[in-house]
Write a protein that holds these residues in place. Structure first.
Motif, PDB file in Angstrom:
ATOM      1  N   ARG A   1     -12.486  26.648 -22.278  1.00  0.00           N
ATOM      2  CA  ARG A   1     -11.950  27.160 -23.554  1.00  0.00           C
ATOM      3  C   ARG A   1     -11.187  28.490 -23.376  1.00  0.00           C
ATOM      4  NH1 ARG A   1     -17.075  28.923 -22.314  1.00  0.00           N
ATOM      5  NH2 ARG A   1     -17.436  31.086 -22.320  1.00  0.00           N
ATOM      6  N   GLY A   2     -10.273  28.428 -23.831  1.00  0.00           N
ATOM      7  CA  GLY A   2      -9.136  29.712 -23.960  1.00  0.00           C
ATOM      8  C   GLY A   2      -9.940  30.827 -24.536  1.00  0.00           C
ATOM      9  N   VAL A   3      -9.697  31.864 -24.183  1.00  0.00           N
ATOM     10  CA  VAL A   3     -10.470  33.238 -24.555  1.00  0.00           C
ATOM     11  C   VAL A   3      -9.568  34.505 -24.296  1.00  0.00           C
ATOM     12  CG1 VAL A   3     -11.464  33.480 -22.558  1.00  0.00           C
ATOM     13  CG2 VAL A   3     -12.745  34.179 -24.631  1.00  0.00           C
ATOM     14  N   GLU A   4      -9.626  35.519 -24.980  1.00  0.00           N
ATOM     15  CA  GLU A   4      -9.068  36.914 -24.583  1.00  0.00           C
ATOM     16  C   GLU A   4      -9.922  37.663 -23.564  1.00  0.00           C
ATOM     17  OE1 GLU A   4      -6.523  40.578 -26.765  1.00  0.00           O
ATOM     18  OE2 GLU A   4      -7.368  38.537 -27.720  1.00  0.00           O
TER      19      GLU A   4
ATOM     20  N   MET B   1      -4.340  29.356 -12.884  1.00  0.00           N
ATOM     21  CA  MET B   1      -4.354  27.994 -12.659  1.00  0.00           C
ATOM     22  C   MET B   1      -5.529  27.286 -13.204  1.00  0.00           C
ATOM     23  SD  MET B   1      -3.423  27.159  -8.522  1.00  0.00           S
ATOM     24  CE  MET B   1      -3.819  28.486  -7.566  1.00  0.00           C
ATOM     25  N   ALA B   2      -6.468  28.060 -13.506  1.00  0.00           N
ATOM     26  CA  ALA B   2      -7.540  27.252 -14.338  1.00  0.00           C
ATOM     27  C   ALA B   2      -7.338  27.287 -15.805  1.00  0.00           C
ATOM     28  CB  ALA B   2      -8.736  28.159 -14.187  1.00  0.00           C
ATOM     29  N   ALA B   3      -6.400  28.366 -16.426  1.00  0.00           N
ATOM     30  CA  ALA B   3      -5.944  28.467 -17.756  1.00  0.00           C
ATOM     31  C   ALA B   3      -5.002  27.500 -18.351  1.00  0.00           C
ATOM     32  CB  ALA B   3      -5.931  29.877 -18.191  1.00  0.00           C
ATOM     33  N   VAL B   4      -4.193  27.091 -17.406  1.00  0.00           N
ATOM     34  CA  VAL B   4      -2.877  26.338 -17.593  1.00  0.00           C
ATOM     35  C   VAL B   4      -3.496  25.115 -18.361  1.00  0.00           C
ATOM     36  CG1 VAL B   4      -1.269  27.554 -16.411  1.00  0.00           C
ATOM     37  CG2 VAL B   4      -2.412  25.526 -15.406  1.00  0.00           C
ATOM     38  N   LEU B   5      -4.492  24.392 -17.742  1.00  0.00           N
ATOM     39  CA  LEU B   5      -5.010  23.078 -18.405  1.00  0.00           C
ATOM     40  C   LEU B   5      -6.338  23.334 -19.109  1.00  0.00           C
ATOM     41  CD1 LEU B   5      -4.319  21.013 -15.010  1.00  0.00           C
ATOM     42  CD2 LEU B   5      -3.061  20.939 -17.235  1.00  0.00           C
TER      43      LEU B   5
ATOM     44  N   LEU C   1       4.730  27.015 -12.062  1.00  0.00           N
ATOM     45  CA  LEU C   1       4.156  26.615 -13.059  1.00  0.00           C
ATOM     46  C   LEU C   1       4.812  26.062 -14.348  1.00  0.00           C
ATOM     47  CD1 LEU C   1       0.741  28.095 -12.668  1.00  0.00           C
ATOM     48  CD2 LEU C   1       1.080  25.765 -11.801  1.00  0.00           C
ATOM     49  N   GLN C   2       5.627  27.016 -14.783  1.00  0.00           N
ATOM     50  CA  GLN C   2       6.566  26.952 -15.943  1.00  0.00           C
ATOM     51  C   GLN C   2       7.436  25.789 -15.713  1.00  0.00           C
ATOM     52  OE1 GLN C   2       8.074  30.772 -16.030  1.00  0.00           O
ATOM     53  NE2 GLN C   2       6.978  31.661 -17.618  1.00  0.00           N
ATOM     54  N   ARG C   3       7.822  25.584 -14.378  1.00  0.00           N
ATOM     55  CA  ARG C   3       8.679  24.263 -14.173  1.00  0.00           C
ATOM     56  C   ARG C   3       8.079  23.005 -14.417  1.00  0.00           C
ATOM     57  NH1 ARG C   3      12.912  26.936 -10.671  1.00  0.00           N
ATOM     58  NH2 ARG C   3      13.507  28.770 -11.654  1.00  0.00           N
ATOM     59  N   ALA C   4       6.567  23.149 -13.986  1.00  0.00           N
ATOM     60  CA  ALA C   4       5.616  22.153 -14.104  1.00  0.00           C
ATOM     61  C   ALA C   4       5.344  21.812 -15.606  1.00  0.00           C
ATOM     62  CB  ALA C   4       4.575  22.083 -12.995  1.00  0.00           C
TER      63      ALA C   4
ATOM     64  N   GLY D   1       1.426  44.146 -18.388  1.00  0.00           N
ATOM     65  CA  GLY D   1       0.022  43.751 -17.568  1.00  0.00           C
ATOM     66  C   GLY D   1      -0.939  42.708 -18.265  1.00  0.00           C
ATOM     67  N   THR D   2      -0.173  41.929 -19.210  1.00  0.00           N
ATOM     68  CA  THR D   2      -1.070  40.964 -19.693  1.00  0.00           C
ATOM     69  C   THR D   2       0.120  39.752 -19.463  1.00  0.00           C
ATOM     70  OG1 THR D   2      -1.513  42.861 -21.610  1.00  0.00           O
ATOM     71  CG2 THR D   2      -1.745  40.269 -22.334  1.00  0.00           C
ATOM     72  N   ILE D   3      -0.940  38.519 -19.516  1.00  0.00           N
ATOM     73  CA  ILE D   3      -0.559  37.301 -19.310  1.00  0.00           C
ATOM     74  C   ILE D   3      -1.089  36.458 -20.200  1.00  0.00           C
ATOM     75  CG2 ILE D   3      -0.522  35.311 -17.759  1.00  0.00           C
ATOM     76  CD1 ILE D   3      -0.550  37.230 -15.440  1.00  0.00           C
ATOM     77  N   ILE D   4      -0.318  35.786 -21.108  1.00  0.00           N
ATOM     78  CA  ILE D   4      -0.652  34.930 -22.115  1.00  0.00           C
ATOM     79  C   ILE D   4      -0.483  33.424 -21.749  1.00  0.00           C
ATOM     80  CG2 ILE D   4      -0.362  34.279 -24.748  1.00  0.00           C
ATOM     81  CD1 ILE D   4       0.708  37.146 -25.080  1.00  0.00           C
ATOM     82  N   ILE D   5      -1.390  32.671 -21.976  1.00  0.00           N
ATOM     83  CA  ILE D   5      -1.328  31.359 -21.506  1.00  0.00           C
ATOM     84  C   ILE D   5      -1.789  30.237 -22.728  1.00  0.00           C
ATOM     85  CG2 ILE D   5      -2.096  29.399 -19.741  1.00  0.00           C
ATOM     86  CD1 ILE D   5      -2.768  31.741 -18.028  1.00  0.00           C
ATOM     87  N   ASN D   6      -0.902  29.323 -22.942  1.00  0.00           N
ATOM     88  CA  ASN D   6      -1.290  28.059 -23.844  1.00  0.00           C
ATOM     89  C   ASN D   6      -1.450  26.920 -23.172  1.00  0.00           C
ATOM     90  OD1 ASN D   6      -1.041  29.310 -26.703  1.00  0.00           O
ATOM     91  ND2 ASN D   6       0.908  30.042 -26.062  1.00  0.00           N
ATOM     92  N   GLY D   7      -2.833  26.461 -23.080  1.00  0.00           N
ATOM     93  CA  GLY D   7      -3.170  25.332 -22.454  1.00  0.00           C
ATOM     94  C   GLY D   7      -2.209  24.068 -22.653  1.00  0.00           C
ATOM     95  N   VAL D   8      -1.934  23.264 -21.626  1.00  0.00           N
ATOM     96  CA  VAL D   8      -1.330  21.952 -21.955  1.00  0.00           C
ATOM     97  C   VAL D   8      -2.374  20.846 -21.178  1.00  0.00           C
ATOM     98  CG1 VAL D   8       0.924  22.862 -21.895  1.00  0.00           C
ATOM     99  CG2 VAL D   8      -0.173  22.303 -19.600  1.00  0.00           C
ATOM    100  N   LYS D   9      -1.940  19.722 -21.586  1.00  0.00           N
ATOM    101  CA  LYS D   9      -3.003  18.546 -21.299  1.00  0.00           C
ATOM    102  C   LYS D   9      -2.552  18.137 -19.730  1.00  0.00           C
ATOM    103  CE  LYS D   9      -3.814  16.408 -25.713  1.00  0.00           C
ATOM    104  NZ  LYS D   9      -3.757  15.244 -26.480  1.00  0.00           N
ATOM    105  N   LYS D  10      -1.180  18.195 -19.346  1.00  0.00           N
ATOM    106  CA  LYS D  10      -1.038  17.907 -17.988  1.00  0.00           C
ATOM    107  C   LYS D  10       0.206  18.680 -17.458  1.00  0.00           C
ATOM    108  CE  LYS D  10       1.380  13.571 -18.643  1.00  0.00           C
ATOM    109  NZ  LYS D  10       1.733  12.223 -18.352  1.00  0.00           N
ATOM    110  N   LEU D  11       0.264  18.758 -16.058  1.00  0.00           N
ATOM    111  CA  LEU D  11       1.470  19.245 -15.677  1.00  0.00           C
ATOM    112  C   LEU D  11       2.306  18.258 -14.844  1.00  0.00           C
ATOM    113  CD1 LEU D  11      -0.312  22.233 -13.831  1.00  0.00           C
ATOM    114  CD2 LEU D  11       1.144  22.407 -16.086  1.00  0.00           C
TER     115      LEU D  11
END
Length: 433
Positions: free
Chosen positions: A154-157, A173-177, A200-203, A212-222
Motif C-alpha cells: 500500500r502507498g503511505v506517507e 523501487m518498492a513504491a513505484v509498483l 525509473l522515470q524513463r521506465a 528532501g521529500t520524494i512523492i511516488i504514484n504507483g504504476v502497474k508495470k514498468l
C-alpha cells in the motif's frame, strides 16, 4: 588478486576523465529485475562491484551481455528464480540488498542471504526494514538470511528512519509498483538516488523530488528502457582531486558532477588550494550538471574547524576519507570526525606506515597533522574501498618504491585505474598474484 608496484614521488600532468558512478550502476542494474523486456545501459563502469551484481542477476535468470565496452544489454523474461541466487557473489557486495525491493515486484515471499561489501563495522539495515514495513513488506532476519514477504502492499506517507542512500533507493523501487501514493519525508536525494529516479522515470515510474521529500504514484508495470547512460561518479572525481592535491600536481579532471562536490571544493579553497572550474555542461542522461576542474600545485593550511560528513547536500560520506591524504600536506592539525561508520577512521591510521602524522582518538575520530614527507612502504589493501584508494594516493606522493598488495578493494570501484594513472605520469605496475 593483483599487487600494485608503485614508483612514487612523480609529478602528474594531463587529464583524467571521471568514469561512471559505481553506486548508480549497481542500483540501476538491480532495478532491471523489476522490468520485463530488453533494457540497455550505457556508460557502465567495468568494475568488480558491477561484475558481482551481474553474476547475481544472471543467477536469478536475467540474460546480460556486454554489447560494447561500456554498454550492457539486460533481458528480463519475467521468469526469475530467487532460490538459485549466487550466494558467493551476494556475500561480496552490500549493494545486493537492493534486491529486497526489486524482487518484491515479482514475489510475495522470498529469501536473500545477508550481504558483505566493505568491512566498516556494524552497518544497520533498519532504514530498509522500517521503510518497507510502511509499504506492507515485512523483512525477518535469521542468522544468515533475510526473508521478505507481504500480503498487500500500500502507498503511505512516512518519514525515513535515517537518510540512507541505499535505504531510500530500496524504498523507491518498492513504491513505484505499489498501488496508491507514497510520500517519503527526509529521504536521501544523493547522486545515486537521483540517477535511479531518472532511470525509473524513463521506465514509466511516476516520481517527484521536492527537496528532501520524494512523492511516488504507483504504476502497474514498468517499460524497458532503450538506452540509459549512467552518470559520472563524483566520488571518483574527488579521488582524482585528492591525488592531484596530495602529489602537488597540475591535473584536469573532466566530467565532474559539480552539485555533489561544491562543499568539498569550498573546504579546499579555504585551505588555500588553487583550482579553476569550467563552464557547465549537461550529462548524457540530461539530468546532471558537469564541469571540468583544473587543479594547480598549492601551499595548504589546515582548517580551523573539524571535517565531518553529512547527508546530501553536505560533504559526501564517501568523500570524507579522500581528505585524509590531502591533510597530510597541509600546515597544521585537523580533526576528522567520521561518525557514520564504526571502524572506518581506524583505517586512516594506515597512512602512518607511509610517514603520515595521524593520531587516533577513538573509532570515529583522528587528528591529521602536516605537512609531512610521505615515504614508501609495502602494505596490504584494507578490506574497504575508500581507505584503500587513500593508501594508493599516499604511495604515489611518496618518493620511492611501494607495494600495495591485494588490490581487489580498489578494483571494486575503479576501472583500469593503474593504466589511467600511468597515462598522466604515474608509474604503477600491476602484478597478478
Amino acid at each position: 588478486m593483483a599487487n600494485l608496484i608503485i614508483n612514487g614521488g612523480r609529478k602528474l600532468h594531463g587529464t583524467l576523465r571521471t568514469n561512471s558512478a559505481k553506486n548508480s550502476a549497481v542500483a540501476i542494474l538491480c532495478a532491471t529485475a523489476m522490468i520485463k523486456g530488453k533494457t540497455t545501459l550505457s556508460e557502465v563502469p567495468r568494475i568488480e562491484e558491477v561484475n558481482r551484481i551481474i553474476e547475481i542477476l544472471v543467477s536469478l535468470g536475467l540474460k546480460i551481455r556486454w554489447s560494447a565496452k561500456h554498454k550492457l544489454e539486460i533481458i528480463n523474461n519475467g521468469h526469475l528464480l530467487p532460490q538459485k541466487i549466487n550466494r558467493e557473489s551476494f556475500l561480496q557486495t552490500r549493494s545486493a540488498l537492493l534486491l529486497m525491493a526489486a524482487l518484491s515486484a515479482s514475489f510475495k515471499k522470498f529469501s536473500l542471504p545477508k550481504s558483505g561489501g566493505c568491512k566498516l563495522g556494524k552497518r544497520t539495515v533498519s532504514p530498509y526494514i522500517l521503510a518497507l514495513n510502511y509499504l506492507g513488506i515485512k523483512v525477518k532476519q535469521s542468522l544468515n538470511t533475510y526473508t521478505i514477504s507481504y500480503e498487500k502492499k500500500r502507498g503511505v506517507e512516512f518519514t525515513m528512519y535515517e537518510q540512507s542512500d541505499t535505504g531510500t533507493e530500496n524504498t523507491i523501487m518498492a513504491a513505484v509498483l505499489t498501488p496508491g501514493k507514497t510520500i517519503m519525508h527526509l529521504a536521501s536525494t544523493n547522486y545515486m538516488v537521483q540517477d535511479l529516479i531518472v532511470f525509473l522515470q524513463r521506465a514509466g515510474a511516476k516520481i517527484k523530488m521536492d527537496d528532501g521529500t520524494i512523492i511516488i504514484n504507483g504504476v502497474k508495470k514498468l517499460q524497458a528502457v532503450k538506452d540509459y547512460p549512467i552518470m559520472p561518479d563524483p566520488i571518483e572525481s574527488m579521488a582524482f582531486i585528492s591525488l592531484a592535491v596530495t602529489t602537488k600536481s597540475h591535473l584536469k579532471i573532466t566530467r565532474c558532477p559539480i552539485d555533489f562536490l561544491r562543499l568539498e571544493l569550498e573546504k579546499l579553497k579555504v585551505m588555500g588550494q588553487k583550482f579553476n572550474i569550467s563552464h557547465l555542461h549537461i550529462s548524457q542522461n540530461k539530468h546532471f550538471k558537469l564541469v571540468d576542474i583544473e587543479i594547480f600545485p598549492s601551499q595548504l593550511r589546515a582548517l580551523d574547524d573539524k571535517l565531518h560528513p553529512q547527508t546530501y547536500p553536505g560533504l559526501n560520506i564517501d568523500n570524507l576519507p579522500l581528505f585524509v591524504p590531502i591533510l597530510t600536506q597541509a600546515k597544521g592539525a585537523t580533526l576528522v570526525h567520521d561518525w557514520i561508520y564504526e571502524n572506518r577512521a581506524i583505517y586512516y591510521t594506515e597512512l602512518s606506515h607511509l610517514g603520515a602524522d595521524i593520531m587516533l582518538h577513538d573509532a570515529h575520530r583522528v587528528t591529521v597533522t602536516g605537512p609531512t614527507k610521505l615515504k614508501p612502504n609495502n602494505m596490504i589493501c584494507p578490506p574497504a574501498l575508500r581507505p584503500s584508494i587513500n593508501i594508493l594516493i599516499a604511495m604515489l606522493a611518496a618518493s620511492g618504491k611501494s607495494i600495495l598488495k591485494n588490490s581487489y578493494a580498489i578494483d571494486r570501484g575503479y576501472e583500469n585505474l593503474a593504466a589511467r594513472l600511468n597515462k598522466v605520469g604515474a608509474h604503477i605496475e600491476v602484478q597478478e598474484s
